[in-house]
Design an enzyme around this catalytic site. Structure first.
Site, PDB file in Angstrom:
ATOM      1  N   GLU A   1      -0.113  17.369  -3.249  1.00  0.00           N
ATOM      2  CA  GLU A   1       0.746  16.875  -4.331  1.00  0.00           C
ATOM      3  C   GLU A   1       1.265  18.040  -5.156  1.00  0.00           C
ATOM      4  O   GLU A   1       0.602  19.085  -5.279  1.00  0.00           O
ATOM      5  CB  GLU A   1      -0.086  15.927  -5.222  1.00  0.00           C
ATOM      6  CG  GLU A   1       0.663  15.442  -6.448  1.00  0.00           C
ATOM      7  CD  GLU A   1      -0.055  14.323  -7.204  1.00  0.00           C
ATOM      8  OE1 GLU A   1      -1.227  14.039  -6.912  1.00  0.00           O
ATOM      9  OE2 GLU A   1       0.587  13.741  -8.095  1.00  0.00           O
TER      10      GLU A   1
ATOM     11  N   ASN B   1       2.912   4.568  -5.468  1.00  0.00           N
ATOM     12  CA  ASN B   1       1.572   5.141  -5.633  1.00  0.00           C
ATOM     13  C   ASN B   1       0.940   4.588  -6.908  1.00  0.00           C
ATOM     14  O   ASN B   1       1.565   4.597  -7.974  1.00  0.00           O
ATOM     15  CB  ASN B   1       1.655   6.666  -5.756  1.00  0.00           C
ATOM     16  CG  ASN B   1       0.281   7.284  -6.046  1.00  0.00           C
ATOM     17  OD1 ASN B   1      -0.577   7.355  -5.159  1.00  0.00           O
ATOM     18  ND2 ASN B   1       0.060   7.696  -7.286  1.00  0.00           N
ATOM     19  N   GLU B   2      -0.254   4.116  -6.811  1.00  0.00           N
ATOM     20  CA  GLU B   2      -1.012   3.610  -7.969  1.00  0.00           C
ATOM     21  C   GLU B   2      -0.097   2.829  -8.915  1.00  0.00           C
ATOM     22  O   GLU B   2       0.001   3.134 -10.109  1.00  0.00           O
ATOM     23  CB  GLU B   2      -1.747   4.760  -8.671  1.00  0.00           C
ATOM     24  CG  GLU B   2      -2.787   5.381  -7.758  1.00  0.00           C
ATOM     25  CD  GLU B   2      -3.807   6.300  -8.443  1.00  0.00           C
ATOM     26  OE1 GLU B   2      -3.620   6.659  -9.614  1.00  0.00           O
ATOM     27  OE2 GLU B   2      -4.800   6.634  -7.773  1.00  0.00           O
TER      28      GLU B   2
ATOM     29  N   GLU C   1      -6.393   8.295  -0.822  1.00  0.00           N
ATOM     30  CA  GLU C   1      -6.952   9.311  -1.731  1.00  0.00           C
ATOM     31  C   GLU C   1      -8.448   9.051  -1.842  1.00  0.00           C
ATOM     32  O   GLU C   1      -8.857   7.931  -2.177  1.00  0.00           O
ATOM     33  CB  GLU C   1      -6.317   9.239  -3.128  1.00  0.00           C
ATOM     34  CG  GLU C   1      -4.865   9.699  -3.149  1.00  0.00           C
ATOM     35  CD  GLU C   1      -4.239   9.717  -4.529  1.00  0.00           C
ATOM     36  OE1 GLU C   1      -4.962   9.923  -5.527  1.00  0.00           O
ATOM     37  OE2 GLU C   1      -3.012   9.523  -4.600  1.00  0.00           O
TER      38      GLU C   1
ATOM     39  N   TYR D   1       2.417  -1.819   7.775  1.00  0.00           N
ATOM     40  CA  TYR D   1       1.389  -1.223   8.624  1.00  0.00           C
ATOM     41  C   TYR D   1       0.034  -1.135   7.935  1.00  0.00           C
ATOM     42  O   TYR D   1      -1.002  -1.376   8.546  1.00  0.00           O
ATOM     43  CB  TYR D   1       1.849   0.192   9.006  1.00  0.00           C
ATOM     44  CG  TYR D   1       0.829   1.006   9.752  1.00  0.00           C
ATOM     45  CD1 TYR D   1       0.599   0.784  11.114  1.00  0.00           C
ATOM     46  CD2 TYR D   1       0.096   2.016   9.120  1.00  0.00           C
ATOM     47  CE1 TYR D   1      -0.335   1.536  11.812  1.00  0.00           C
ATOM     48  CE2 TYR D   1      -0.843   2.767   9.814  1.00  0.00           C
ATOM     49  CZ  TYR D   1      -1.046   2.518  11.156  1.00  0.00           C
ATOM     50  OH  TYR D   1      -1.979   3.259  11.847  1.00  0.00           O
TER      51      TYR D   1
ATOM     52  N   GLN E   1      -7.684  16.834  -2.866  1.00  0.00           N
ATOM     53  CA  GLN E   1      -6.468  17.241  -2.192  1.00  0.00           C
ATOM     54  C   GLN E   1      -6.734  18.566  -1.476  1.00  0.00           C
ATOM     55  O   GLN E   1      -7.677  19.270  -1.827  1.00  0.00           O
ATOM     56  CB  GLN E   1      -5.344  17.416  -3.185  1.00  0.00           C
ATOM     57  CG  GLN E   1      -5.065  16.185  -4.025  1.00  0.00           C
ATOM     58  CD  GLN E   1      -3.744  16.300  -4.790  1.00  0.00           C
ATOM     59  OE1 GLN E   1      -2.948  17.192  -4.586  1.00  0.00           O
ATOM     60  NE2 GLN E   1      -3.532  15.360  -5.715  1.00  0.00           N
TER      61      GLN E   1
HETATM   62  O1  AHR Z   1      -5.182  13.241  -6.905  1.00  0.00           O
HETATM   63  C1  AHR Z   1      -4.844  13.276  -8.257  1.00  0.00           C
HETATM   64  C2  AHR Z   1      -4.259  11.978  -8.763  1.00  0.00           C
HETATM   65  O2  AHR Z   1      -5.229  10.976  -8.684  1.00  0.00           O
HETATM   66  C3  AHR Z   1      -3.111  11.389  -7.985  1.00  0.00           C
HETATM   67  O3  AHR Z   1      -1.884  11.923  -8.354  1.00  0.00           O
HETATM   68  C4  AHR Z   1      -3.160   9.942  -8.341  1.00  0.00           C
HETATM   69  O4  AHR Z   1      -2.639   9.126  -7.329  1.00  0.00           O
HETATM   70  C5  AHR Z   1      -4.632   9.694  -8.613  1.00  0.00           C
HETATM   71  O5  AHR Z   1      -4.832   9.041  -9.798  1.00  0.00           O
END
Ligand code: AHR
Length: 508
Positions: A26, A176-177, A305, A247, A356
């Site tokens: 990211e 995302n989230e 994640e 998917y 990450q």
């Molecule tokens: O990985 C860090 C953050 O954690 C990401 O941007 C988010 O999707 C999650 O809350």
């Protein structure tokens, strides 16, 4: 301590999707800039601007799939800012600006991401923005990436920007989230938006593998509510007889911390491993809800994640890079436990992305200009790579539990965590001994085979489980390989304390 592991070869779970061994990068802190992208004119060895040491080491672990550009970052990302001549790309405000004041140079965009994937032989997985751009822009991004040279204006723009060959990006995340930083939607509202985008982008290509935003999972609350309400709405608004259009459904689980990244006592060691093991309950509960609405199991569960999240500042940048943390042997055990659990749910979990890759949370690498090291997590991915595309088989562990406490609650943690898979006549077993200070004598019983011969054993363990690698001592934690030459129907091995292990067995 002693224990038994029954490897039940006739009880097949399913093929382990290699994408379970996926990664996440990211535009956050030092992940992209410095971690991955150093620029073509950098003194740091690079291939077309991408850090060479990262490419070389990442390639060795078969990285399978890489998710980009976020995370939260994706929800304010405009892909058009990251294409075209780099010197002309605009500087924009990063989603994380209010945390660390960093701006986004857009030097790493779609072409650079695809270059990274091609260099390490990974599939690209792009998380598209749903909260702040109209669906046509996601459709345009897909057209830009995937349409052949000469076919459309956007395909030709890609060619003009240096890439005649289509990028063939199959995996597209839609948001995302979105229950939080991605727009604070209700599950019902997100479902409506997801359907809208899915319909529009599928008109471009029916084969796209779309991934919906799932629940943010937690050990402290009922995290299936988002899942239940999203699927309820999805089913309610899907006309009878219409095929399922997506998917995967992607949940997130950060197991958090106990103590801090580097400082923890024995009880906190167990607490974090317990929180990591909890992903098994999460998977079981979410797949149960999904089974109600998708009884034919056409939608895969994805964990895009996962990892530990320690307090800021333990990484080499000492807090300059947001969320950058050190990883000790304890984090390696979290990785080993988590990947074993994914393998044991190979019939449902189709992808997972550790958060990450570099200079961040549960990272495999730490980098700072010319300095670059592998964390203990890297070795776990290396040891486990033989499971990719293997056939997962059931295992049953018989061993004492470890008793410890969280607050005033007494809690049990299994001593052993294990997974097994087969490819032709080779059985791959990965096993974690959770005990902080005691080795464990394990008898592996091969149910359904006459005998097995150990052909390789690799062990990641250290005298002090607080151990980690840093720029001054990059090799303090590294695996040791041997071959104990044992052959039988039952194989007895000592599994060192606080260790992650790979055992390869030739079946007869
Ligand atoms: O990985 C860090 C953050 O954690 C990401 O941007 C988010 O999707 C999650 O809350």
């Amino acid at each position: 301590m002693t224990g038994k592991v029954y490897v039940i070869l006739p009880e097949k779970i399913g093929i382990i999707n290699k994408n379970i061994y996926g990664h996440f990068i990211e535009h956050l802190g030092g992940v992209i800039y410095d971690g991955i992208w150093v620029g073509e004119n950098s003194k740091i060895p690079n291939i077309d601007g991408i850090r060479k040491e990262l490419i070389d080491t990442l390639r060795k672990i078969n990285p399978s799939v890489i998710r980009w550009p976020g995370g939260c970052f994706s929800e304010t990302y405009n892909w058009r800012d990251g294409i075209g001549p780099r010197e002309k790309r605009p500087t924009t405000v990063n989603w994380w600006y209010t945390h660390d004041g960093r701006l986004e140079s857009n030097q790493f965009g779609t072409h650079e991401f695809i270059k990274l994937c091609r260099l390490v032989n990974a599939e690209p997985y792009i998380a598209a923005n749903i909260a702040s751009i109209p669906p046509i822009e996601t459709r345009n991004w897909i057209e830009y990436c995937n349409f052949p040279m000469g076919s459309t204006y956007l395909a030709n723009l890609r060619v003009e920007n240096g890439d005649p060959e289509p990028f063939n990006v199959k995996y597209w995340g839609i948001g995302n989230e979105n229950w939080g930083g991605g727009g604070n939607f209700t599950p019902e509202d997100y479902c409506t938006e997801f359907r809208r985008v899915a319909t529009i982008v599928k008109s471009l290509d029916r084969e796209l593998k779309l991934i919906a935003c799932g629940a943010g999972c937690s050990i402290t609350r009922d995290d299936t509510e988002w899942t239940r309400r999203f699927f309820e709405k999805w089913v309610d608004t899907t006309p009878p007889g219409k095929p399922v259009q997506f998917y995967g459904y992607a949940i997130h689980y950060y197991c958090g911390t106990a103590g801090s990244a580097l400082e923890f006592d024995t009880n906190q060691w167990y607490e974090l491993l317990y929180k990591a093991s909890y992903i098994e309950d999460i998977i079981k509960r979410h797949r149960k809800v999904m089974d109600i609405y998708d009884p034919e199991r056409r939608i895969n569960l994805i964990v895009d994640e996962w990892g530990c999240w320690h307090p800021d500042g333990s990484g080499p940048s000492k807090g300059r890079n947001l969320f950058e943390q050190q990883s000790t042997m304890r984090d390696a055990l979290v990785a080993g436990i988590t990947l074993n659990i994914f393998n044991n749910h190979a019939d449902k979990v189709a992808m997972a992305n550790v958060a990450q890759m570099v200079n961040c949370l549960h990272s495999l690498f730490l980098a700072d200009e010319e300095k670059f090291i592998l964390t203990p997590n890297y070795f776990v991915f290396d040891m486990y790579k033989g499971h990719q595309n293997g056939l997962a088989v059931r295992n049953i562990v018989e061993a004492e539990d470890i008793l410890f406490s969280i607050g005033d609650r007494e809690v049990k943690l299994p001593l052993i965590n294990c997974s097994a898979s087969i490819k032709e006549d080779k059985l791959t077993i990965t096993i974690v001994n959770n005990h902080f200070d005691s080795p464990c004598e394990i008898r592996f019983i091969l149910v359904g085979a006459d005998r097995g011969e150990i052909i390789r054993r690799v062990c990641l363990s250290t005298e002090d489980p607080h151990m980690y690698n840093d720029f001054d001592q990059p090799d303090r934690v590294k695996p040791i390989e041997d071959c104990p030459k044992i052959s039988n129907k039952e194989i007895a091995l000592e599994i060192p304390k606080a260790s992650v292990n790979l055992i390869e067995v030739k079946l007869e």
